[in-house]
Motif scaffolding. Structure first.
Motif, mmCIF file in Angstrom:
data_model
loop_
_atom_site.group_PDB
_atom_site.id
_atom_site.type_symbol
_atom_site.label_atom_id
_atom_site.label_comp_id
_atom_site.label_asym_id
_atom_site.label_seq_id
_atom_site.Cartn_x
_atom_site.Cartn_y
_atom_site.Cartn_z
ATOM 1 N N ARG A 1 -71.846 -35.009 -87.595
ATOM 2 C CA ARG A 1 -72.106 -33.951 -86.619
ATOM 3 C C ARG A 1 -72.142 -34.502 -85.193
ATOM 4 N NH1 ARG A 1 -69.837 -30.226 -88.204
ATOM 5 N NH2 ARG A 1 -70.805 -29.041 -86.513
ATOM 6 N N THR A 2 -72.648 -35.707 -85.000
ATOM 7 C CA THR A 2 -72.659 -36.286 -83.651
ATOM 8 C C THR A 2 -71.239 -36.587 -83.184
ATOM 9 O OG1 THR A 2 -73.055 -38.475 -84.633
ATOM 10 C CG2 THR A 2 -74.979 -37.259 -83.807
ATOM 11 N N GLN A 3 -70.390 -37.078 -84.112
ATOM 12 C CA GLN A 3 -68.995 -37.322 -83.742
ATOM 13 C C GLN A 3 -68.287 -36.011 -83.411
ATOM 14 O OE1 GLN A 3 -67.250 -39.489 -86.996
ATOM 15 N NE2 GLN A 3 -68.238 -41.441 -86.448
ATOM 16 N N HIS A 4 -68.582 -34.991 -84.222
ATOM 17 C CA HIS A 4 -67.976 -33.681 -83.950
ATOM 18 C C HIS A 4 -68.434 -33.154 -82.582
ATOM 19 C CE1 HIS A 4 -66.408 -29.653 -84.716
ATOM 20 N NE2 HIS A 4 -67.580 -29.187 -84.285
ATOM 21 N N LEU A 5 -69.727 -33.322 -82.291
ATOM 22 C CA LEU A 5 -70.249 -32.859 -81.008
ATOM 23 C C LEU A 5 -69.667 -33.668 -79.855
ATOM 24 C CD1 LEU A 5 -72.153 -30.852 -79.710
ATOM 25 C CD2 LEU A 5 -74.026 -32.473 -80.007
ATOM 26 N N SER A 6 -69.480 -34.954 -80.065
ATOM 27 C CA SER A 6 -68.877 -35.785 -79.019
ATOM 28 C C SER A 6 -67.447 -35.349 -78.726
ATOM 29 C CB SER A 6 -68.897 -37.256 -79.435
ATOM 30 O OG SER A 6 -70.216 -37.724 -79.567
ATOM 31 N N GLN A 7 -66.687 -35.061 -79.789
ATOM 32 C CA GLN A 7 -65.323 -34.578 -79.593
ATOM 33 C C GLN A 7 -65.319 -33.212 -78.907
ATOM 34 O OE1 GLN A 7 -62.540 -36.324 -80.186
ATOM 35 N NE2 GLN A 7 -61.350 -34.652 -79.282
ATOM 36 N N PHE A 8 -66.285 -32.385 -79.286
ATOM 37 C CA PHE A 8 -66.430 -31.071 -78.665
ATOM 38 C C PHE A 8 -66.693 -31.218 -77.162
ATOM 39 C CE2 PHE A 8 -69.126 -27.506 -77.380
ATOM 40 C CZ PHE A 8 -68.377 -26.436 -77.805
ATOM 41 N N ILE A 9 -67.590 -32.117 -76.810
ATOM 42 C CA ILE A 9 -67.908 -32.347 -75.396
ATOM 43 C C ILE A 9 -66.690 -32.905 -74.664
ATOM 44 C CG2 ILE A 9 -69.342 -33.708 -73.827
ATOM 45 C CD1 ILE A 9 -71.532 -33.653 -75.989
ATOM 46 N N PHE A 10 -65.946 -33.815 -75.339
ATOM 47 C CA PHE A 10 -64.765 -34.414 -74.706
ATOM 48 C C PHE A 10 -63.725 -33.347 -74.359
ATOM 49 C CE2 PHE A 10 -60.423 -36.035 -75.294
ATOM 50 C CZ PHE A 10 -60.372 -36.971 -74.261
ATOM 51 N N ASN A 11 -63.496 -32.420 -75.271
ATOM 52 C CA ASN A 11 -62.502 -31.366 -75.028
ATOM 53 C C ASN A 11 -62.881 -30.510 -73.823
ATOM 54 O OD1 ASN A 11 -60.880 -32.136 -77.193
ATOM 55 N ND2 ASN A 11 -61.973 -30.825 -78.646
ATOM 56 N N TYR A 12 -64.161 -30.159 -73.726
ATOM 57 C CA TYR A 12 -64.597 -29.350 -72.599
ATOM 58 C C TYR A 12 -64.573 -30.147 -71.296
ATOM 59 C CZ TYR A 12 -65.965 -25.332 -75.367
ATOM 60 O OH TYR A 12 -65.941 -24.240 -76.176
ATOM 61 N N ALA A 13 -64.947 -31.426 -71.370
ATOM 62 C CA ALA A 13 -64.948 -32.262 -70.172
ATOM 63 C C ALA A 13 -63.526 -32.460 -69.654
ATOM 64 C CB ALA A 13 -65.597 -33.608 -70.469
ATOM 65 N N ARG A 14 -62.548 -32.497 -70.551
ATOM 66 C CA ARG A 14 -61.150 -32.638 -70.127
ATOM 67 C C ARG A 14 -60.720 -31.443 -69.281
ATOM 68 N NH1 ARG A 14 -56.587 -32.654 -74.702
ATOM 69 N NH2 ARG A 14 -57.600 -30.636 -74.981
ATOM 70 N N PHE A 15 -61.196 -30.262 -69.663
ATOM 71 C CA PHE A 15 -60.892 -29.060 -68.878
ATOM 72 C C PHE A 15 -61.599 -29.109 -67.526
ATOM 73 C CE2 PHE A 15 -62.115 -24.691 -67.700
ATOM 74 C CZ PHE A 15 -60.858 -24.140 -67.535
ATOM 75 N N ALA A 16 -62.839 -29.593 -67.505
ATOM 76 C CA ALA A 16 -63.634 -29.600 -66.282
ATOM 77 C C ALA A 16 -63.188 -30.677 -65.304
ATOM 78 C CB ALA A 16 -65.111 -29.803 -66.622
ATOM 79 N N LYS A 17 -62.534 -31.739 -65.800
ATOM 80 C CA LYS A 17 -62.162 -32.855 -64.928
ATOM 81 C C LYS A 17 -60.646 -33.032 -64.845
ATOM 82 C CE LYS A 17 -66.423 -35.381 -66.024
ATOM 83 N NZ LYS A 17 -66.995 -36.651 -66.566
ATOM 84 N N LEU A 18 -59.932 -31.921 -64.903
ATOM 85 C CA LEU A 18 -58.473 -32.003 -64.838
ATOM 86 C C LEU A 18 -58.043 -32.579 -63.484
ATOM 87 C CD1 LEU A 18 -55.791 -31.235 -66.278
ATOM 88 C CD2 LEU A 18 -55.866 -29.095 -64.984
ATOM 89 N N PRO A 19 -57.322 -33.706 -63.478
ATOM 90 C CA PRO A 19 -56.925 -34.303 -62.192
ATOM 91 C C PRO A 19 -55.769 -33.530 -61.556
ATOM 92 C CG PRO A 19 -56.003 -35.561 -64.001
ATOM 93 C CD PRO A 19 -56.880 -34.499 -64.626
ATOM 94 N N LEU A 20 -55.551 -33.773 -60.279
ATOM 95 C CA LEU A 20 -54.417 -33.159 -59.592
ATOM 96 C C LEU A 20 -53.116 -33.705 -60.167
ATOM 97 C CD1 LEU A 20 -55.647 -33.285 -55.880
ATOM 98 C CD2 LEU A 20 -55.532 -31.287 -57.372
ATOM 99 N N PRO A 21 -52.090 -32.863 -60.263
ATOM 100 C CA PRO A 21 -50.832 -33.339 -60.856
ATOM 101 C C PRO A 21 -50.148 -34.389 -59.997
ATOM 102 C CG PRO A 21 -50.565 -31.123 -59.919
ATOM 103 C CD PRO A 21 -52.029 -31.437 -59.871
ATOM 104 N N LYS A 22 -49.581 -35.383 -60.671
ATOM 105 C CA LYS A 22 -48.774 -36.410 -60.000
ATOM 106 C C LYS A 22 -47.309 -36.121 -60.320
ATOM 107 C CE LYS A 22 -52.462 -39.864 -60.400
ATOM 108 N NZ LYS A 22 -52.853 -41.207 -60.929
ATOM 109 N N LYS A 23 -46.673 -35.420 -59.414
ATOM 110 C CA LYS A 23 -45.325 -34.924 -59.685
ATOM 111 C C LYS A 23 -44.285 -36.035 -59.555
ATOM 112 C CE LYS A 23 -46.396 -30.261 -58.036
ATOM 113 N NZ LYS A 23 -46.004 -29.161 -57.129
#
Length: 444
Positions: free
Chosen positions: A282-304
């Motif tokens: 459950r802790t691993q599942h929660l960590s992955q859950f947090i990672f997915n949401y953090a990826r959305f919150a910390k989306l970097p600016l595109p490097k075109k």
């Protein structure tokens, strides 16, 4: 009668009066003068004096006449808004001073007119380039001025000056018509096309007097992207706070599980092992859950960078199978490869999970022109699955909305976030007779 003619007449009148007085005085002193000289001689003397006075008057007023004529022509040019004329500086000091003053005034007016002209050009360029819709009309609701955005919104880019506003509204959405007919401004929402989100607009009005007639100014500003940006910013802030707090709890729990396993390594108890396994899972599942949401919150600016479409599709095929509709563009794309690959993989994954046959999943890329100023590429991913209901279509791009039991509700919102960071957009459309079509537009 001109001023010069009056001056010449006055000079001749004064000369004639003086001459008559002189002759009268002479006749009183010399009564026999007429008999001595005769009427012919006296007439010649008078005529000669008048001719001399006329000649002198013409000579001395010649510069005045030329200066006045030049000044008159110059002022007529001013009246016609022509400030390019200079008059010659001739005559006495007063005439020269008047000519200098006129020429200085002309130079100042030329400079001011050039400044106003350049400012008007700049203002017109700004207005025409603005994405906001601008309409200026009179009390009869006849369009006097419209910018490029207004022409595209109401008449497919054609001129609308001279048209009546009610005639332009016949083919517009009901929400827009109601908002424009409302004397008050403010926010209103217009339903988007199938698969597209509703559009939010801000309407502002102005009324002013111009050339003795009241004019009305309408400004329509597209607020959808700005409101979405603010909404996503709020979600990101909430996600960062929640992720921080959860990480502070998950990390000690995982550490305690490892410590507990070491301490109880000598105890052979299946129930205890199951407890540790469950906590760790459950802790691993929660960590992955947090990672997915953090990826959305910390989306970097595109490097075109330049991207080859053939190589990109080959990389995508290594993960999911699909067919390519039409020819790929010969010119390269220009975007962040990692982010766009993530978008396309997510959409292809959704297509494979839609219940569609693999043979019915397709991808197409084609150059497109939105309007005179915007060109880019349209990427379409289509399947023949179950599609989406109208309710799901309206909410599919919102964060945390998911129809999957184990979904996070961030896949499509993340795609939208990446597309909008590239100044593009995404829309969902049901296909006939079944299936879903996802359209991605990227600017060049």
């Amino acid at each position: 009668m001109t001023l010069r003619a009056k001056l010449v007449l006055a000079a001749m009148t004064a000369s004639s009066g003086g001459l008559l007085l002189l002759l009268l005085f002479i006749l009183l002193e010399v009564p026999d003068l007429v008999n001595l000289m005769g009427y012919t001689a006296l007439g010649l003397i008078v005529a000669t004096c008048l001719l001399v006075s006329w000649s002198l008057a013409i000579y001395f007023t010649r510069n005045l006449a030329n200066s006045l004529t030049a000044l008159e022509v110059g002022l007529l040019n001013f009246k016609d808004n022509d400030f390019s004329v200079n008059i010659p500086v001739t005559g006495d000091k007063q005439l020269q001073a008047l000519a200098d003053l006129f020429n200085e005034s002309a130079a100042i007016l030329r400079k001011e007119r050039q400044y106003i002209y350049q400012r008007e050009l700049l203002l017109d360029k700004v207005i025409q380039s603005s994405p906001n819709i601008m309409l200026l009309f009179d009390d009869e609701q006849r369009i006097i001025y419209a910018n490029d955005a207004a022409r595209h919104a109401f008449n497919h880019g054609n001129r609308i000056e001279g048209c009546l506003l009610p005639d332009l509204l016949t083919s517009q959405p009901e929400e827009l018509v109601n908002a424009l007919n409302n004397p008050k401004g403010g926010l209103f929402t217009s339903a988007g096309q199938e698969g597209a989100e509703d559009e939010t607009w801000h309407l502002s009005r102005g009324r002013f007097m111009l050339n003795g007639q009241y004019h009305h100014l309408l400004l329509l500003k597209q607020m959808t992207r700005e409101l979405n940006r603010q909404e996503v910013a709020v979600w990101k802030k909430v996600i960062r706070i929640i992720s921080h707090e959860l990480n502070n709890s998950v990390a000690p729990i995982a550490s305690m599980v490892k410590s507990g396993r070491k301490i109880t390594a000598s105890i052979d108890d299946p129930k205890l092992a199951l407890i540790f396994d469950t906590i760790e899972d459950r802790t691993q599942h929660l960590s992955q859950f947090i990672f997915n949401y953090a990826r959305f919150a910390k989306l970097p600016l595109p490097k075109k960078a330049a991207v080859d479409w053939q190589k990109l599709t080959e990389q995508l095929r290594q993960h999911y199978q699909f067919s390519i509709e039409g020819e790929l563009p010969q010119s390269q794309g220009y975007f962040d490869l990692i982010q766009m690959e993530q978008v396309l993989l997510n959409l292809l994954k959704n297509a494979h999970e839609s219940g569609s046959d693999v043979s019915d999943i397709s991808l197409s890329v084609q150059a497109t022109q939105l309007d005179e100023q915007q060109s880019g590429v349209l990427i379409v991913i289509a399947d023949a699955g179950s599609g989406m209901s109208s309710e799901v279509l309206a909410q599919a791009l919102l964060p945390f909305y998911s129809t999957k039991q184990t979904g996070t509700g961030l896949g499509l919102p993340l795609c939208r976030e990446i597309l909008e960071a590239h100044d593009g957009h995404i829309s969902l459309h049901n296909r006939q007779p079944k299936g879903l079509e996802v359209r991605l537009w990227l600017p060049d």
